[in-house]
Design an enzyme around this catalytic site. Structure first.
Site, PDB file in Angstrom:
ATOM      1  N   SER A  47      44.308  35.330  29.572  1.00  0.00           N
ATOM      2  CA  SER A  47      45.423  34.785  30.586  1.00  0.00           C
ATOM      3  C   SER A  47      45.708  33.364  30.200  1.00  0.00           C
ATOM      4  O   SER A  47      46.782  32.776  30.510  1.00  0.00           O
ATOM      5  CB  SER A  47      45.046  35.159  31.649  1.00  0.00           C
ATOM      6  OG  SER A  47      44.702  36.579  32.155  1.00  0.00           O
ATOM      7  N   SER A  86      46.332  35.338  36.430  1.00  0.00           N
ATOM      8  CA  SER A  86      45.008  36.057  36.471  1.00  0.00           C
ATOM      9  C   SER A  86      45.279  37.534  36.746  1.00  0.00           C
ATOM     10  O   SER A  86      45.785  37.682  37.996  1.00  0.00           O
ATOM     11  CB  SER A  86      44.008  35.503  37.735  1.00  0.00           C
ATOM     12  OG  SER A  86      42.932  36.453  37.834  1.00  0.00           O
ATOM     13  N   GLY A  87      44.967  38.384  35.819  1.00  0.00           N
ATOM     14  CA  GLY A  87      45.393  39.542  36.293  1.00  0.00           C
ATOM     15  C   GLY A  87      44.632  40.274  37.306  1.00  0.00           C
ATOM     16  O   GLY A  87      45.396  40.949  38.270  1.00  0.00           O
ATOM     17  N   SER A  88      43.539  40.140  37.164  1.00  0.00           N
ATOM     18  CA  SER A  88      42.445  40.521  38.317  1.00  0.00           C
ATOM     19  C   SER A  88      42.787  40.128  39.626  1.00  0.00           C
ATOM     20  O   SER A  88      42.655  40.601  40.813  1.00  0.00           O
ATOM     21  CB  SER A  88      41.060  40.422  37.879  1.00  0.00           C
ATOM     22  OG  SER A  88      40.750  39.302  37.866  1.00  0.00           O
ATOM     23  N   GLY A  89      43.396  38.717  39.471  1.00  0.00           N
ATOM     24  CA  GLY A  89      43.311  37.937  40.797  1.00  0.00           C
ATOM     25  C   GLY A  89      42.103  37.421  41.531  1.00  0.00           C
ATOM     26  O   GLY A  89      42.066  36.866  42.566  1.00  0.00           O
ATOM     27  N   THR A  91      39.194  36.091  39.112  1.00  0.00           N
ATOM     28  CA  THR A  91      38.098  35.520  38.233  1.00  0.00           C
ATOM     29  C   THR A  91      37.709  34.045  38.814  1.00  0.00           C
ATOM     30  O   THR A  91      38.528  33.292  39.071  1.00  0.00           O
ATOM     31  CB  THR A  91      38.842  35.155  36.829  1.00  0.00           C
ATOM     32  OG1 THR A  91      39.376  36.526  36.255  1.00  0.00           O
ATOM     33  CG2 THR A  91      38.363  34.599  35.822  1.00  0.00           C
ATOM     34  N   GLU A 161      48.216  40.939  30.165  1.00  0.00           N
ATOM     35  CA  GLU A 161      48.573  39.805  29.098  1.00  0.00           C
ATOM     36  C   GLU A 161      49.856  39.770  28.493  1.00  0.00           C
ATOM     37  O   GLU A 161      50.711  38.932  28.532  1.00  0.00           O
ATOM     38  CB  GLU A 161      47.273  39.449  28.358  1.00  0.00           C
ATOM     39  CG  GLU A 161      46.052  38.942  29.234  1.00  0.00           C
ATOM     40  CD  GLU A 161      44.895  39.660  28.760  1.00  0.00           C
ATOM     41  OE1 GLU A 161      44.538  40.171  27.462  1.00  0.00           O
ATOM     42  OE2 GLU A 161      43.654  39.709  29.500  1.00  0.00           O
TER      43      GLU A 161
HETATM   44  O1  LIG Z   1      40.520  37.222  28.459  1.00  0.00           O
HETATM   45  C1  LIG Z   1      40.521  38.062  29.130  1.00  0.00           C
HETATM   46  C2  LIG Z   1      39.900  39.347  28.830  1.00  0.00           C
HETATM   47  O2  LIG Z   1      39.787  39.384  27.618  1.00  0.00           O
HETATM   48  C3  LIG Z   1      40.676  40.774  29.286  1.00  0.00           C
HETATM   49  O3  LIG Z   1      41.695  40.800  28.586  1.00  0.00           O
HETATM   50  C4  LIG Z   1      41.216  37.961  30.430  1.00  0.00           C
HETATM   51  O4  LIG Z   1      42.271  37.102  30.168  1.00  0.00           O
HETATM   52  C5  LIG Z   1      40.105  36.638  31.235  1.00  0.00           C
HETATM   53  O5  LIG Z   1      38.992  37.455  31.424  1.00  0.00           O
HETATM   54  C6  LIG Z   1      40.741  36.379  32.487  1.00  0.00           C
HETATM   55  O6  LIG Z   1      40.999  37.658  33.460  1.00  0.00           O
HETATM   56  P1  LIG Z   1      41.839  37.708  34.554  1.00  0.00           P
HETATM   57  O7  LIG Z   1      41.764  36.211  35.262  1.00  0.00           O
HETATM   58  O8  LIG Z   1      41.448  38.737  35.271  1.00  0.00           O
HETATM   59  O9  LIG Z   1      43.179  37.545  33.969  1.00  0.00           O
END
Ligand SMILES: O=C([C@H](O)CO)[C@H](O)[C@H](O)COP(=O)(O)O
Length: 195
Positions: A47, A86-89, A91, A161
């Site tokens: 991300s 942040s996909g999960s929101g 991290t 992503e």
């Molecule tokens: O690098 C990542 C992992 O490989 C998942 O594809 C994520 O981008 C990283 O862990 C951050 O996570 P998020 O904050 O949930 O985007």
């Protein structure tokens, strides 16, 4: 590859235009009214890589853009913008940074799959990007809803992503129109020492 591309197209159709318009409006007003202001892009892992690519284009557009984690990162304050990807929101690293940005009274834009996540909850602007994130299981909601499949399709947060990368390139194209920038305008700001 075709399945991933198909996912991105279908996910793009689910992005809420009002959320995108708000993000573009904030960045456009910021450009015209606060030229000395800073935009800090924040994201962990992949991300963060997507964020870096976006920050580079913001720089090309004429913003003072910075990336969290780089050596050169200034203080930000109430006239500045922080963009958390942040996909999960949730991290921790990015949540902590987002909280610090809010404490400094910066405007916080969150790009995430979950509008009820901790980062989205403290953001001023939220753009929901559908995508399988690193915590999603095989029966992931997005893959099922969007493609009708129950396979992961791609590991961890890849679908978030990839979708976010293309979404943010769309935001750049939109900003070029709003800021009346040509490709040549962007090219002159691009690093001339790498030629
Ligand atoms: O690098 C990542 C992992 O490989 C998942 O594809 C994520 O981008 C990283 O862990 C951050 O996570 P998020 O904050 O949930 O985007």
């Amino acid at each position: 590859m075709f399945d991933i591309a198909e996912f991105v197209i279908r996910a793009a159709q689910m992005i809420k235009p009002e959320q995108v318009n708000k993000m573009v409006e904030v960045l456009t007003n910021f450009y015209y009214n606060n030229r000395n202001g800073k935009v800090l892009v924040m994201g962990a892992g992949r991300s963060g890589l997507v964020g870096r690519a976006f920050a580079m284009r913001l720089l090309h557009l004429g913003y003072n853009a910075y990336v969290l984690g780089e050596t050169i990162v200034p203080a930000i304050g109430e006239k500045d913008i922080a963009i958390a990807i942040s996909g999960s929101g949730r991290t921790k690293l990015i949540l902590t940074a987002a909280e610090a940005a809010k404490e400094a009274k910066a405007t916080l834009i969150a790009i995430t799959s979950y509008s009820d996540s901790p980062i989205a909850k403290i953001a001023d602007v939220v753009v929901e990007i559908p995508g399988r994130t690193k915590y999603s299981q095989n029966e992931d909601y997005f893959a099922r809803q969007i493609l009708g499949i129950t396979e992961p399709l791609a590991p961890l947060g890849t679908l978030f992503e990839d979708t976010t990368q293309i979404f943010l390139d769309g935001v750049v194209a939109e900003l070029m129109m709003k800021l009346k920038k040509t490709e040549d305008d962007l090219r002159v700001i691009h690093a001339n020492i790498e030629l």
